[in-house]
Design a protein around this motif. Structure first.
Motif, PDB file in Angstrom:
ATOM      1  N   ILE A 180      17.891 -23.354 -12.020  1.00 36.65           N
ATOM      2  CA  ILE A 180      17.338 -22.208 -12.756  1.00 36.65           C
ATOM      3  C   ILE A 180      18.249 -20.995 -12.608  1.00 36.65           C
ATOM      4  O   ILE A 180      18.494 -20.250 -13.566  1.00 36.65           O
ATOM      5  CB  ILE A 180      15.920 -21.895 -12.246  1.00 36.65           C
ATOM      6  CG1 ILE A 180      14.997 -23.092 -12.502  1.00 36.65           C
ATOM      7  CG2 ILE A 180      15.371 -20.635 -12.894  1.00 36.65           C
ATOM      8  CD1 ILE A 180      13.592 -22.907 -11.958  1.00 36.65           C
ATOM      9  N   LEU A 181      18.782 -20.783 -11.388  1.00 35.60           N
ATOM     10  CA  LEU A 181      19.720 -19.682 -11.177  1.00 35.60           C
ATOM     11  C   LEU A 181      20.948 -19.845 -12.059  1.00 35.60           C
ATOM     12  O   LEU A 181      21.427 -18.877 -12.670  1.00 35.60           O
ATOM     13  CB  LEU A 181      20.127 -19.622  -9.691  1.00 35.60           C
ATOM     14  CG  LEU A 181      21.213 -18.597  -9.332  1.00 35.60           C
ATOM     15  CD1 LEU A 181      20.745 -17.179  -9.653  1.00 35.60           C
ATOM     16  CD2 LEU A 181      21.611 -18.736  -7.860  1.00 35.60           C
ATOM     17  N   VAL A 193      17.196 -14.939  -5.632  1.00 33.77           N
ATOM     18  CA  VAL A 193      16.764 -13.775  -6.407  1.00 33.77           C
ATOM     19  C   VAL A 193      17.736 -12.624  -6.222  1.00 33.77           C
ATOM     20  O   VAL A 193      18.135 -11.953  -7.187  1.00 33.77           O
ATOM     21  CB  VAL A 193      15.339 -13.366  -5.996  1.00 33.77           C
ATOM     22  CG1 VAL A 193      14.900 -12.101  -6.733  1.00 33.77           C
ATOM     23  CG2 VAL A 193      14.352 -14.505  -6.269  1.00 33.77           C
ATOM     24  N   MET A 250      13.634 -19.595  -6.333  1.00 42.67           N
ATOM     25  CA  MET A 250      14.375 -19.980  -7.532  1.00 42.67           C
ATOM     26  C   MET A 250      15.384 -21.069  -7.165  1.00 42.67           C
ATOM     27  O   MET A 250      16.264 -20.836  -6.328  1.00 42.67           O
ATOM     28  CB  MET A 250      15.096 -18.771  -8.147  1.00 42.67           C
ATOM     29  CG  MET A 250      15.847 -19.076  -9.438  1.00 42.67           C
ATOM     30  SD  MET A 250      16.777 -17.634 -10.033  1.00 42.67           S
ATOM     31  CE  MET A 250      15.438 -16.489 -10.344  1.00 42.67           C
ATOM     32  N   GLU A 303      20.147 -18.878 -15.642  1.00 41.48           N
ATOM     33  CA  GLU A 303      20.042 -17.426 -15.831  1.00 41.48           C
ATOM     34  C   GLU A 303      21.411 -16.775 -15.844  1.00 41.48           C
ATOM     35  O   GLU A 303      21.694 -15.870 -16.638  1.00 41.48           O
ATOM     36  CB  GLU A 303      19.166 -16.822 -14.737  1.00 41.48           C
ATOM     37  CG  GLU A 303      17.694 -17.191 -14.828  1.00 41.48           C
ATOM     38  CD  GLU A 303      17.057 -16.625 -16.076  1.00 41.48           C
ATOM     39  OE1 GLU A 303      17.446 -15.505 -16.478  1.00 41.48           O
ATOM     40  OE2 GLU A 303      16.203 -17.311 -16.672  1.00 41.48           O
TER      41      GLU A 303
END
Length: 881
Positions: A815-816, A786, A811, A819
């Motif tokens: 997914i990181l 995060v 996370m 993003e």
């Protein structure tokens, strides 16, 4: 009356060739006369019209100039004199001189309704060297004279043309009659009055000589008529001979029907007449009587139910032309019971049935024999074919097959009669083997029965039941009942093994994940410590040993991951044949010379796999085989070939669908695999070697690679001794295998880019950062995914690369990465993991990640992949620019 007479003449013209010729000649003559007359009239008209035109031209040449001078001098007398002179010319009826539309002078007059032609001439006079227009002379010429003269000549022309055409037509008609018509009449009379007894004489035309070298159409017609006459004459003779032969054949047919108990019949639709042959009367048990009611007599011999059937079949044949063939039992007029086969067939003329032909044959003996055989056979086959087991009957002494049921024929095929039945069920034994090993049958005191099990040459398992029975010819035979239980045992074993290996794979993957994180820190800091130049030699030696041990641990962990189907090999289409050949060369140099290698590399097929892992498979299998033959030597067999599993081919393992597979078979002649350890050979860390000789990961690694490639591996006992491993791999379509990748440079690359390193293990993130900084890079360390995402959002342009772990709290790495790429699509991302089931090369490509690395990652591997990804990203940006 006139109409009736005209109709008679017209019909006679239609029936007579000469009259038709005359009619068409007259029509043609009239047409020619009309055309000729019209053409002559046209010529005369052109001639007279040309004369009128010539007179007008003469006025222009002879009178116009003098008339223009008189008009200029206003000499009225002279002008009128000129006009009157011109008016006396033929066909001129009116002249006038106009100036500016006003008539100055005129002569003659125009009669209303009269046809004329007009021509105007401009009048000029030269005065003082200047030509002046003084008026227009209009001349009118009448056409009535032209038409009158033309009509006067019409009659002469018409009569002349008609007479000439009529004479020519009569001459043509006479020539046609002389050359053609009279001869055609003679030919027609001969064809009408020709008699059979006169066919021997050829036909000739009277008063006509035939030129054989240059015949005309009439000569050819006469020749064709004579040929037809001669053929008819020969046909009549041949028909007479055929009728004589037919009479002889009829007598022979009567004798043949009597011998074969076949009688024939015929029914004529037109008069209802029925004919029977002599043998048909005999079958019905009556004397020959043509006047008897044949239908009533025949139907009286059938039973009441059969009478309805045969009458219905005959009526359908009579009305619809449908043939029939029926078997019945009849009672003859003498009271004899007989089985007969009666048939009927319609004879058609167009769509209408004109006759019905048939026969009746006695089949009493055949019916009785067939019925007895059918009942016996049906009883036997119903029982045997309803059984799913394989049943055969064999000779008690020779074991030769005498009979097989449906199930056994479907399994081994037809045409096996006489072969020794035990060869189907037993594996490679000679005749004395089964004779001595099978339990003996007791044939003296009773049927006796024995039970035994076997395995056939193709590895199938059977449970057998045998006993002695009395055969159809009265001697004892061996009754054999076999049940195939191969698939049942195989499915049970494969299912247990599959569940066990799946559980072990999950456990191994979990252990490998934690172990990889530990090794990443150990190897990373060890390599950093080794880079320190001021280390004392003894400490440096210790660190090198630690590094060597860590690298060995890396290899062991990757073997565990391969077993767990998470190996990091790149799956590409590969051609197995050259790879297996090259691997066997390496095997040859690494095993004792007392072991012979026999290779049979046939397949040219492609599979989806990894070349390095294929070498691991072969080296592991061949090393195990060499270990089993190390003391006494032996033979190593390696075979590569294509196999069809299912669809009538080799039986399909439980984990694979039917289809085409590439088969790798590695067999040895060593001490084999004990049955009690066979279920455990693919388990990790299981080994039968002495301590220190092996870690027990070889076959487990092979099992993991094969499963990862979508295949199946089986271990069996080799015949007569040793062990055999069989690997099935699904075949790809034909194509070119990828070329080999050139080895990477040994010099470690450097850089100056800024890299974001994300890992929830602080020690791993720190060691990655220190390695990168030591080789010129600027690293930003984050242990929270995060926090790493917030740092990137605050300044995405400040980073050139992101290295992130996969398994992190809050996370995950995928997914990181998604993003980060949503914020900056061109940002290169490297994803690292110790173990993950869901991440593959395909899935990371869908996310947009540029590289995927398995932990532990050594310094060399990290620096090379970082440099490669950065260079590719830079090239892409330059290409877009």
């Amino acid at each position: 009356m006139l109409l009736k007479h005209s109709g008679t003449v017209f019909r006679s013209l239609k029936g007579s060739l000469a009259a038709k010729q005359l009619f068409y000649i007259l029509i043609f003559s009239s047409l020619i006369t009309f055309i000729g007359t019209s053409f002559n009239l046209y010529l005369e008209y052109r001639k007279d019209f040309t004369g009128v035109d010539e007179q007008l031209n003469q006025i222009k040449r002879g009178h116009l100039e003098s008339l223009s001078g008189s008009v200029w001098q206003l000499d009225d007398l002279q002008v009128k004199s000129h006009l009157n002179d011109m008016l006396n010319m033929q066909d001129l009826i009116y002249l006038e001189i106009r100036e500016k539309g006003e008539v100055m002078y005129s002569a003659g007059q125009l009669t209303p309704g009269e046809q004329w032609v007009k021509r105007g001439f401009d009048m000029f006079f030269t005065h003082g060297g200047e030509e002046m227009h003084i008026g227009v002379l209009d001349v009118y010429a009448s056409l009535d004279g032209v038409y009158r003269r033309l009509f006067e000549r019409l009659f002469v022309i018409l009569v002349t043309q008609a007479l000439k055409t009529f004479l020519v037509s009569m001459f043509i008609l006479a020539v046609l009659y002389r050359l053609v018509t009279r001869h055609i009449t003679a030919i027609s009379r001969y064809a009408t009055e020709m008699k059979p007894q006169e066919m021997g004489e050829p036909f000739q035309l009277a008063n006509r000589k035939i030129d054989p070298e240059h015949p005309d159409e009439l000569d050819e017609l006469v020749a064709a008529l004579n040929q037809m006459r001669q053929r008819l004459f020969h046909d009549i003779e041949r028909r007479q001979a055929i009728e004589n032969e037919l009479a002889r054949n009829r007598a022979l047919l009567d004798d043949t029907q009597k011998l074969t108990h076949i009688g024939g019949w015929e029914y004529s639709v037109a008069d209802g007449r029925v004919l029977w042959t002599k043998q048909l009367y005999e079958l019905h048990g009556v004397d020959v009587d043509p006047d008897v009611d044949h239908f009533a007599l025949s139907l009286s011999c059938y039973s009441e139910a059969d009478r309805v059937v045969i009458d219905h079949a005959f009526q359908e044949c009579l009305t619809q032309g449908r043939a029939y063939a029926l078997d019945f039992e009849i009672t003859s007029c003498r009271g004899e019971k007989k089985w007969v086969r009666t048939t009927g067939r319609a004879v058609l003329e167009g769509d209408k049935v004109v006759r019905v032909l048939g026969n009746m044959m006695e089949i009493t003996e055949s019916v009785k024999a067939e019925e007895a055989r059918r009942r016996s056979h049906q009883t036997l086959m119903t029982v045997l074919d309803s059984m799913n087991a394989m049943i055969c009957v064999s000779d008690l002494d020779t074991f030769g097959v005498l009979f097989m049921n449906k199930a056994m024929i479907e399994r081994f095929g037809e045409g096996m009669t006489g072969q020794e039945y035990y060869t189907f069920f037993m594996s490679g034994r000679e005749k004395r083997g089964p004779l001595s090993s099978l339990p003996p049958l007791d044939t003296s005191s009773g049927p006796g029965a024995v039970y035994w099990e076997s395995r056939s040459r193709d590895g199938r398992c059977y449970i057998h039941y045998e006993r002695t029975i009395q055969w159809v010819y009265g001697h004892p035979v061996r009754f054999h009942h076999a049940t195939d239980v191969t698939q049942l045992k195989r499915l049970e074993g494969e299912l247990r093994q599959s569940h066990k290996m799946e559980a072990l794979g999950s456990l191994a993957g979990g252990i490998a994940h934690d172990f990889n994180n530990i090794l990443s820190s150990v190897l990373g800091y060890t390599e950093l410590a080794l880079d320190e130049s001021h280390l004392e030699p003894r400490l440096e030696g210790y660190l090198k040993e630690v590094n060597i041990a860590g690298l060995r641990a890396v290899g062991l962990v990757r073997q565990i991951l391969t077993f767990a189907r998470q190996g990091d090999g790149e799956m590409t289409p590969i051609l197995m044949k050259p790879l297996v050949t090259d691997a066997l060369k390496l095997v040859r140099s690494s095993i004792p010379t007392t072991i012979d290698i026999h290779q049979d590399i046939e397949s040219e097929s492609l599979v989806l796999g990894d070349a390095a892992q294929l070498h691991q498979i072969l080296m592991s299998l061949c090393a195990n085989a060499a270990y089993a033959m190390e003391e006494e030597g032996g033979r190593l067999y390696v075979r590569l070939f294509d196999t069809v599993l299912g669809y009538g081919g080799t039986p399909v393992p439980a984990a694979l669908p039917p289809g085409n597979y590439l088969t790798l078979r590695v067999a040895d002649t060593g001490f084999g695999i004990p049955p009690e350890v066979m279920p455990s050979i693919f388990e990790p860390f299981f080994t039968t070697k002495e301590p220190g000789e092996g870690a027990g990961m070889g076959l487990a690694m092979v099992h993991g690679i094969v499963k990862q490639w979508g295949g199946e591996i089986r271990a069996e006992h080799n015949i007569p001794q040793g062990a055999v491993f069989i690997i099935y791999l699904p075949i790809l379509e034909k194509g070119e295998p990828p070329s080999d990748v050139s080895p990477e440079e040994e010099v470690l690359p450097r850089g100056r880019e800024r890299i974001l390193v994300v890992d929830d293990e602080a020690s791993i993130a720190k060691v990655f950062g220190q390695i990168l900084e030591r080789f010129g890079y600027k690293s930003v360390i984050r242990t929270s995914s995060v926090e790493a995402l917030e740092s990137f959002r605050s300044g995405p342009e400040h980073f050139d690369l992101v290295i992130t772990d996969m398994s992190m709290p809050a996370m995950t790495g995928d997914i990181l990465a998604a993003e980060i790429l949503r914020i900056r699509p061109d940002m290169p991302v490297i994803l690292c993991t110790g173990y993950s089931r869901k991440m593959t090369e395909k899935t990371i490509g869908e996310i947009g990640v540029k590289a995927f690395l398995y932990k532990p990652i050594v310094k060399k591997e990290l620096l090379q992949i970082v440099r490669k990804v950065l260079d590719e990203a830079r090239d892409q940006r330059e290409h877009k620019a």
